[in-house]
Design an enzyme around this catalytic site. Sequence first.
Site, PDB file in Angstrom:
ATOM      1  N   LYS A  83       0.835  -1.204   0.000  1.00 55.75           N
ATOM      2  CA  LYS A  83       0.000   0.000   0.000  1.00 55.75           C
ATOM      3  C   LYS A  83       0.866   1.249   0.000  1.00 55.75           C
ATOM      4  CE  LYS A  83      -4.002  -1.672   2.650  1.00 55.75           C
ATOM      5  NZ  LYS A  83      -4.991  -1.460   1.582  1.00 55.75           N
ATOM      6  N   ARG A  93     -10.606 -11.193   1.885  1.00 57.24           N
ATOM      7  CA  ARG A  93     -11.479 -12.239   1.326  1.00 57.24           C
ATOM      8  C   ARG A  93     -10.813 -13.604   1.400  1.00 57.24           C
ATOM      9  NH1 ARG A  93     -11.698  -9.104  -4.265  1.00 57.24           N
ATOM     10  NH2 ARG A  93     -11.345  -7.405  -2.789  1.00 57.24           N
TER      11      ARG A  93
END
Length: 503
Positions: free
Chosen positions: A283, A357
């Site tokens: 990130k 997920r």
Amino acid sequence: MKIMRVKSQVGKAETASTDVLVLTHCEGEGLAKQDAALLDRALGGSLRKLLQSKEFEGKANEVLLYHTQGKVPAKRLILVGLGKKSTVTLETIRQAMGSAAKRVRQAKVGSFTVALPTVMPSGMSSLEVAQAMVEGAILGSYQFTVYRSEAASDHAVAEMKVLIPQTSQLRQVAEGIRRGVATAEATVFVRDLCNHPSNVLTPTMVADEAKAIAKAEKITIKILEQKDMERLGMGALLGVARGSQEPPKFIILEYNGAKKKDERPVVLVGKTITFDTGGISLKPAENMEHMKADMTGGAEVLASIRAAARLKLPLRLISILPVAENMPGGRAMKPGDIVMTLAGKTVEVQNTDAEGRLILADGLAYAMRYKPAALIDIATLTGACVVALGQFAIGMFGNDVTLKEQVRRSGQKAGERVWEMPLWEEYFEQLKSDVADMRNIGGRGGGMITAALFLSKFVGNCPWVHLDIASTDWSERERAYVPKGPSAIGTRLLLQYLIDRSL
Ligand code: BES
Ligand code: MN
Ligand code: ZN
């Protein structure tokens, strides 16, 4: 944070002896039918003058402190506005109490008394109003001072009393207080966990917290270690954890307050990434520190089971926390890697930052073993959720109309509202992989939807709701009862759902 004690007391505003008496007032209404009317006479009409001069109008969250100079037993009054009478809801009351509690703290008194508002939100009982009052007051007083050496002496209010006019309301109000304390306590616990930095709150620390809760509340706990996960085949969770020096944990808690012990359980699954760097798909630096709160979902399902046990809710509840730290490293998972999930489906990991997920895929597959009556997962899952919904709505997906409606209602009541998004199969073409059963990113467009659709492949036909709380988990500014930083939004929704379901 030490949580204030809350009690109820039967009595009248004019005779209540207290450091501070908090009274609510609706905008544009005279004193005639309002809480302050009887006091006004004792105070020689000065409240009427305040209203006439418009120094205090009763606008939502407007606060005014007034010294009574010995004319009534209450030393000070705090007037707090509820806005227009016709618009008063439980949320108005929660916010007003948050605003009032902050003013009480500034006054540096040890305790205060709040009169139950005479204006009730339409369709609401004194139980619900009392619950909202307690939630607003405790949550508005929230502070996180663990790491600030000079703040140790910050003033904290120790006690709140809810003043009620009639003995007949006592039982309802007492139950409202009991629930309000439980939901506020749960929220405070979640905010604290989210505020702790990731160098303190590691996966091992999360497991230790869970163990302490299990012991204190007599909840059954099982913790799977890395070798257990390898044996079971939790390849998705293990893949995410590979880059970190911190070993992953898989925590299962069970509380059984059901009359029929073999009743089908409600199962909650919470994303618990103690820090999300993005992994090899790193990130950008800006705001990355917010990713210490990427375990909000897990903290919320942990807080929920603790509260359910404390409230002795008559239901069977299981909370599951897949826990890992998402880091780059020499052994980290790389884009293109294929992992084998617990459910037996293979996933091509095209972006290691779509890790939520992955751990939830194994969490949900494990949850299926319990044949849930209802399965709810909650996760700070996608940046796309923030883009789509901004700050005030939780993204909701699900495969069961009844469950979605129950969750929607509980969220509305709790003031933590959800907004439903489509879970249409058409979007699955975005998740197709050339080399595995599916890939973990959906490309451009509908990022919150493709993430939810990915999860749906791991729940079979079980009644299931997915809540994406990436929009609400971190507040950019301080609000009436939500601080700047971790909000713990979702906690009271989950608990309200459990309360509504079991009572
Ligand atoms: N934890 C983040 C999502 C997030 C973003 C939560 C902002 C709170 C605030 C999640 O793991 C993530 O990184 N998602 C990616 C998915 C993408 C790579 C498909 C995202 O949203 O950018
Ligand atoms: Mn991520
Ligand atoms: Zn994440």
